[in-house]
Design a protein around this motif. Structure first.
Motif, PDB file in Angstrom:
ATOM      1  N   LYS A 131       0.867  -1.268  -0.059  1.00  0.00           N
ATOM      2  CA  LYS A 131      -0.034   0.011  -0.094  1.00  0.00           C
ATOM      3  C   LYS A 131       0.996   1.316  -0.014  1.00  0.00           C
ATOM      4  O   LYS A 131       1.886   1.282   0.694  1.00  0.00           O
ATOM      5  N   ASN A 132       0.562   2.187  -0.827  1.00  0.00           N
ATOM      6  CA  ASN A 132       1.090   3.425  -0.882  1.00  0.00           C
ATOM      7  C   ASN A 132       2.662   3.711  -1.054  1.00  0.00           C
ATOM      8  O   ASN A 132       3.313   4.272  -0.193  1.00  0.00           O
ATOM      9  N   ILE A 133       3.214   2.753  -1.968  1.00  0.00           N
ATOM     10  CA  ILE A 133       4.557   2.760  -2.301  1.00  0.00           C
ATOM     11  C   ILE A 133       4.933   3.905  -3.139  1.00  0.00           C
ATOM     12  O   ILE A 133       4.427   3.795  -4.206  1.00  0.00           O
ATOM     13  N   SER A 134       5.682   4.774  -2.747  1.00  0.00           N
ATOM     14  CA  SER A 134       6.134   5.796  -3.633  1.00  0.00           C
ATOM     15  C   SER A 134       7.772   5.769  -3.420  1.00  0.00           C
ATOM     16  O   SER A 134       8.430   5.685  -2.700  1.00  0.00           O
ATOM     17  N   LEU A 135       8.458   6.069  -4.728  1.00  0.00           N
ATOM     18  CA  LEU A 135       9.774   5.905  -4.980  1.00  0.00           C
ATOM     19  C   LEU A 135      10.518   6.447  -6.252  1.00  0.00           C
ATOM     20  O   LEU A 135       9.624   6.443  -7.084  1.00  0.00           O
ATOM     21  N   ASP A 136      11.571   7.224  -6.095  1.00  0.00           N
ATOM     22  CA  ASP A 136      12.152   7.772  -7.229  1.00  0.00           C
ATOM     23  C   ASP A 136      13.320   6.807  -7.407  1.00  0.00           C
ATOM     24  O   ASP A 136      14.177   6.795  -6.613  1.00  0.00           O
ATOM     25  N   ILE A 137      13.512   6.450  -8.765  1.00  0.00           N
ATOM     26  CA  ILE A 137      14.528   5.719  -9.038  1.00  0.00           C
ATOM     27  C   ILE A 137      15.501   6.566  -9.899  1.00  0.00           C
ATOM     28  O   ILE A 137      15.224   6.890 -11.049  1.00  0.00           O
ATOM     29  N   ASN A 138      16.812   7.026  -9.718  1.00  0.00           N
ATOM     30  CA  ASN A 138      17.535   7.822 -10.465  1.00  0.00           C
ATOM     31  C   ASN A 138      18.587   7.035 -11.290  1.00  0.00           C
ATOM     32  O   ASN A 138      19.097   5.911 -10.909  1.00  0.00           O
ATOM     33  N   GLN A 139      19.005   7.735 -12.330  1.00  0.00           N
ATOM     34  CA  GLN A 139      20.240   7.301 -13.262  1.00  0.00           C
ATOM     35  C   GLN A 139      21.208   6.623 -12.363  1.00  0.00           C
ATOM     36  O   GLN A 139      21.895   7.447 -11.582  1.00  0.00           O
ATOM     37  N   GLY A 140      21.803   5.578 -12.481  1.00  0.00           N
ATOM     38  CA  GLY A 140      23.120   4.887 -11.802  1.00  0.00           C
ATOM     39  C   GLY A 140      22.779   4.401 -10.369  1.00  0.00           C
ATOM     40  O   GLY A 140      23.571   3.948  -9.789  1.00  0.00           O
ATOM     41  N   ALA A 193      17.503   0.642 -19.726  1.00  0.00           N
ATOM     42  CA  ALA A 193      17.866   1.593 -18.899  1.00  0.00           C
ATOM     43  C   ALA A 193      17.964   1.167 -17.480  1.00  0.00           C
ATOM     44  O   ALA A 193      18.364   1.942 -16.733  1.00  0.00           O
ATOM     45  N   ILE A 194      17.415   0.224 -17.129  1.00  0.00           N
ATOM     46  CA  ILE A 194      17.188  -0.247 -15.814  1.00  0.00           C
ATOM     47  C   ILE A 194      17.278  -1.909 -15.837  1.00  0.00           C
ATOM     48  O   ILE A 194      16.719  -2.418 -16.789  1.00  0.00           O
ATOM     49  N   ILE A 195      17.887  -2.316 -14.901  1.00  0.00           N
ATOM     50  CA  ILE A 195      17.767  -3.963 -14.831  1.00  0.00           C
ATOM     51  C   ILE A 195      16.776  -4.218 -13.318  1.00  0.00           C
ATOM     52  O   ILE A 195      17.424  -3.482 -12.198  1.00  0.00           O
ATOM     53  N   LEU A 196      15.817  -5.160 -13.208  1.00  0.00           N
ATOM     54  CA  LEU A 196      15.232  -5.420 -12.061  1.00  0.00           C
ATOM     55  C   LEU A 196      15.610  -6.723 -11.858  1.00  0.00           C
ATOM     56  O   LEU A 196      15.456  -7.668 -12.545  1.00  0.00           O
ATOM     57  N   LEU A 253      28.440  -5.015 -12.732  1.00  0.00           N
ATOM     58  CA  LEU A 253      27.363  -3.956 -13.566  1.00  0.00           C
ATOM     59  C   LEU A 253      27.085  -2.631 -12.524  1.00  0.00           C
ATOM     60  O   LEU A 253      27.151  -1.681 -13.141  1.00  0.00           O
ATOM     61  N   ALA A 254      27.177  -2.725 -11.361  1.00  0.00           N
ATOM     62  CA  ALA A 254      27.113  -1.700 -10.336  1.00  0.00           C
ATOM     63  C   ALA A 254      28.291  -0.767 -10.540  1.00  0.00           C
ATOM     64  O   ALA A 254      28.122   0.408 -10.517  1.00  0.00           O
ATOM     65  N   ASP A 255      29.436  -1.417 -10.793  1.00  0.00           N
ATOM     66  CA  ASP A 255      30.657  -0.688 -10.957  1.00  0.00           C
ATOM     67  C   ASP A 255      30.502   0.195 -12.138  1.00  0.00           C
ATOM     68  O   ASP A 255      31.145   1.169 -12.470  1.00  0.00           O
ATOM     69  N   GLN A 256      29.830  -0.430 -13.207  1.00  0.00           N
ATOM     70  CA  GLN A 256      29.483   0.392 -14.323  1.00  0.00           C
ATOM     71  C   GLN A 256      28.566   1.334 -14.372  1.00  0.00           C
ATOM     72  O   GLN A 256      27.997   2.009 -15.470  1.00  0.00           O
ATOM     73  N   LYS A 257      27.702   1.565 -13.285  1.00  0.00           N
ATOM     74  CA  LYS A 257      26.815   2.534 -12.972  1.00  0.00           C
ATOM     75  C   LYS A 257      25.413   2.270 -13.617  1.00  0.00           C
ATOM     76  O   LYS A 257      24.750   3.101 -14.113  1.00  0.00           O
ATOM     77  N   MET A 258      25.178   0.875 -14.136  1.00  0.00           N
ATOM     78  CA  MET A 258      23.948   0.358 -14.431  1.00  0.00           C
ATOM     79  C   MET A 258      22.930   0.657 -13.333  1.00  0.00           C
ATOM     80  O   MET A 258      23.140   0.396 -12.171  1.00  0.00           O
ATOM     81  N   THR A 259      21.899   1.141 -13.842  1.00  0.00           N
ATOM     82  CA  THR A 259      20.770   1.400 -12.938  1.00  0.00           C
ATOM     83  C   THR A 259      20.105   0.239 -12.545  1.00  0.00           C
ATOM     84  O   THR A 259      19.606  -0.602 -13.429  1.00  0.00           O
ATOM     85  N   MET A 260      19.894  -0.173 -11.120  1.00  0.00           N
ATOM     86  CA  MET A 260      19.547  -1.555 -10.824  1.00  0.00           C
ATOM     87  C   MET A 260      18.639  -1.742  -9.388  1.00  0.00           C
ATOM     88  O   MET A 260      18.957  -0.785  -8.678  1.00  0.00           O
ATOM     89  N   LEU A 261      17.592  -2.359  -9.484  1.00  0.00           N
ATOM     90  CA  LEU A 261      16.808  -2.816  -8.298  1.00  0.00           C
ATOM     91  C   LEU A 261      17.281  -4.215  -8.111  1.00  0.00           C
ATOM     92  O   LEU A 261      16.846  -5.012  -8.910  1.00  0.00           O
ATOM     93  N   VAL A 262      17.573  -4.532  -6.954  1.00  0.00           N
ATOM     94  CA  VAL A 262      17.803  -6.010  -6.638  1.00  0.00           C
ATOM     95  C   VAL A 262      17.094  -6.442  -5.252  1.00  0.00           C
ATOM     96  O   VAL A 262      17.333  -6.145  -4.133  1.00  0.00           O
TER      97      VAL A 262
END
Length: 249
Positions: free
Chosen positions: A26-35, A165-168, A191-200
């Motif tokens: 419920k009511n999940i809000s989040l910004d995911i930024n580049q990198g 643009a992002i990997i989940l 991938l993280a070291d290469q600044k790939m945007t990720m949610l894990v």
């Protein structure tokens, strides 16, 4: 989304999910930024995987909005979604490779079908990638001829081939034997070291602590706490998070 929010890859606005009368999130809000590299932790059954599957509409939210750059995904037709979803890569718990295709074909099929590469370009790219991750000699094998860790690395390579643009990542090591976990985590760290945007979504707390920029703690249908790894693991504020960390330490 505003034009000046160019660093925001995805924005989640008051996302809710229920199955019938059972409320999951419920009511999940989040910004995911580049990198950003964001680790999502929490007890089993708290909605972590449901949340991440909603971000590319594998699960439809009950209410709320999901934006990818300047596009609201939750309002799009299925046809329009097929144009955008390939930019939101997904790596599953169970690999989801095509067992009737070789390793090489698993990687090359999607970028060719979507017109991102020619067959020759995709084949050349896949061999370079397989060489890089130590699997070139397995290019013409089938997934079931590989170990779980090897299959998951192929699945990650397949996702990267689409230039997302992002990997989940939905608990990418949960189906692996313990000795295979590190080889997959090492690839994600690269991938993280290469600044790939990720949610894990992960149960690997050491990995979450060492690789992520932010950690989200899900519990009781909401994001209970959010912060840097140091803040979450060294200075938890809620009793719920303190209890969770005490159980896994």
């Amino acid at each position: 989304m505003k034009d000046n929010d160019s660093k925001v890859i995805m924005r989640i606005d008051n996302l809710c999910k229920s199955y019938g009368e059972k409320e999951i999130l419920k009511n999940i809000s989040l910004d995911i930024n580049q990198g950003d590299v964001i680790a999502i932790i929490g007890p089993s059954g708290c909605g972590k995987s449901t949340f991440i599957r909603m971000l590319n509409l594998l699960e439809r939210p009950t209410s709320g909005r999901i934006y990818f750059k300047d596009t609201e995904l939750t309002s799009l037709s299925e046809k329009k979604l097929t144009e955008i979803i390939p930019k939101i890569g997904m790596v599953f718990q169970q690999f989801n490779l095509f067992h009737n295709m070789t390793v090489r074909k698993n990687i090359t099929m999607a970028p060719v079908v979507h017109g991102l590469m020619t067959e020759d370009e995709a084949d050349e790219w896949s061999m370079r990638m397989l060489e890089r991750i130590g699997l070139a000699e397995h290019a013409d094998k089938y997934p079931l001829q590989l170990s779980g860790g090897q299959q998951q690395r192929v699945a990650i390579a397949r996702t990267i081939a689409m230039s997302p643009a992002i990997i989940l990542f939905d608990e990418p090591t949960s189906a692996l034997d313990p000795e295979m976990v590190n080889e997959v985590l090492a690839m994600i760290k690269e991938l993280a070291d290469q600044k790939m945007t990720m949610l894990v979504v992960t149960h690997e707390m050491k990995f979450a602590r060492s690789v992520s920029d932010r950690v989200l703690f899900f519990a009781d249908k909401i994001i209970q706490e959010e912060g840097t790894p140091d803040r979450i693991f060294e200075h938890p504020e809620s009793q719920r998070l303190k209890d969770f960390l005490s159980q896994i330490s």
